[in-house]
Design a protein around this motif. Structure first.
Motif, PDB file in Angstrom:
ATOM      1  N   MET A   1       0.847  -1.199   0.000  1.00 40.23           N
ATOM      2  CA  MET A   1       0.000   0.000   0.000  1.00 40.23           C
ATOM      3  C   MET A   1       0.881   1.247   0.000  1.00 40.23           C
ATOM      4  O   MET A   1       1.756   1.392   0.851  1.00 40.23           O
ATOM      5  N   ASP A   2       0.640   2.184  -0.959  1.00 38.48           N
ATOM      6  CA  ASP A   2       1.446   3.399  -0.955  1.00 38.48           C
ATOM      7  C   ASP A   2       0.854   4.410   0.025  1.00 38.48           C
ATOM      8  O   ASP A   2      -0.221   4.208   0.590  1.00 38.48           O
ATOM      9  N   VAL A   3       1.561   5.518   0.223  1.00 36.43           N
ATOM     10  CA  VAL A   3       1.184   6.460   1.277  1.00 36.43           C
ATOM     11  C   VAL A   3      -0.172   7.104   1.010  1.00 36.43           C
ATOM     12  O   VAL A   3      -0.964   7.318   1.940  1.00 36.43           O
ATOM     13  N   LEU A   4      -0.493   7.410  -0.256  1.00 33.28           N
ATOM     14  CA  LEU A   4      -1.788   8.021  -0.555  1.00 33.28           C
ATOM     15  C   LEU A   4      -2.931   7.043  -0.285  1.00 33.28           C
ATOM     16  O   LEU A   4      -3.992   7.439   0.217  1.00 33.28           O
ATOM     17  N   GLU A   5      -2.724   5.778  -0.596  1.00 33.51           N
ATOM     18  CA  GLU A   5      -3.741   4.770  -0.287  1.00 33.51           C
ATOM     19  C   GLU A   5      -3.944   4.658   1.214  1.00 33.51           C
ATOM     20  O   GLU A   5      -5.079   4.543   1.695  1.00 33.51           O
ATOM     21  N   ASP A  32       8.366   2.232  11.770  1.00 38.28           N
ATOM     22  CA  ASP A  32       7.955   3.110  10.666  1.00 38.28           C
ATOM     23  C   ASP A  32       7.660   4.517  11.183  1.00 38.28           C
ATOM     24  O   ASP A  32       8.053   5.516  10.570  1.00 38.28           O
ATOM     25  N   ALA A 153      -1.096   0.726   6.573  1.00 41.64           N
ATOM     26  CA  ALA A 153      -0.320   0.120   5.489  1.00 41.64           C
ATOM     27  C   ALA A 153      -0.028  -1.350   5.755  1.00 41.64           C
ATOM     28  O   ALA A 153       0.187  -2.127   4.824  1.00 41.64           O
TER      29      ALA A 153
END
Length: 216
Positions: A1-5, A32, A153
């Motif tokens: 999962m990318d940061v925008l997701e 993280d 994430a």
């Protein structure tokens, strides 16, 4: 999962499944979050995570304290509506109006969940030094958001709530938090129950045009 997701998928979860989160995943989430930018690189935060028997004991003692009418005494003073700006008050009023029907639609789950610390399998308590300054509190807010996004994430949902920190003396005893620390925030972590109306609610956000000011 990318940061925008992760930003779009993160939401307040108020009813958790009882599935445990393994220590490796909890450690990875906090690791993280350590990438959070910090004023002067002060990194003023510490994290105490309650899970398993430790969390069961906290939940039990919280319930007993509430039933006995013990006065809430969070380390950071509870803010009331009058402490906020007019715009913030309007936003809170709108939220109450939209969330109340959700509570009424599933009152049993809502009150049972809240009274049992949302039945979360893990709670991360974010701790600062004694009498933290405003920049340390700002840093902690940024750290909490990064932690919540890191959790999302990794498939773990979250909820920041005053309910989790309202009896700090219990937390100090159960988690061995030194008396010269401020227990500033609690974040419930876990896997949500997807069939619960409470977890399907999404808070409205103010239109970007109302809060954004670009000057050329």
């Amino acid at each position: 999962m990318d940061v925008l997701e992760a930003i779009k998928d993160r939401h307040a979860t108020r009813a958790f499944d009882d599935k445990a989160i393994d220590d490796q995943n909890l450690t990875a989430i906090v690791t993280d979050a350590q990438r959070t930018p910090s004023w002067g690189n002060s990194q003023p935060w510490e994290v105490y995570i309650a899970t398993g028997k430790s969390l069961e004991q906290i939940k039990s003692r919280y319930a007993a304290a509430a039933q006995a009418g013990v006065t809430e005494a969070a380390d950071l003073a509870k803010a009331h509506r009058g402490d906020f700006s007019t715009m913030a008050n309007q936003n809170m009023g709108h939220w109450v109006g939209t969330f109340r029907p959700i509570i009424e639609a599933d009152q049993t789950t809502y009150w049972d969940s809240r009274e049992n610390l949302y039945r979360a399998p893990a709670i991360a308590y974010l701790v600062l030094g004694q009498n933290p300054n405003s920049w340390s509190i700002y840093d902690l807010g940024a750290f909490s958001q990064t932690l919540s996004l890191a959790a999302t994430a990794r498939g773990v949902q979250s909820l920041s709530s005053y309910e989790l920190v309202k009896y700090p003396d219990i937390l100090r005893q159960e988690l061995a938090v030194p008396t010269d620390r401020t227990i500033a925030m609690g974040i419930a972590l876990g896997y949500e129950k997807p069939d619960k109306v409470l977890n399907q609610f999404r808070t409205d956000r103010v239109a970007t045009q109302q809060i954004l000011h670009i000057q050329h």
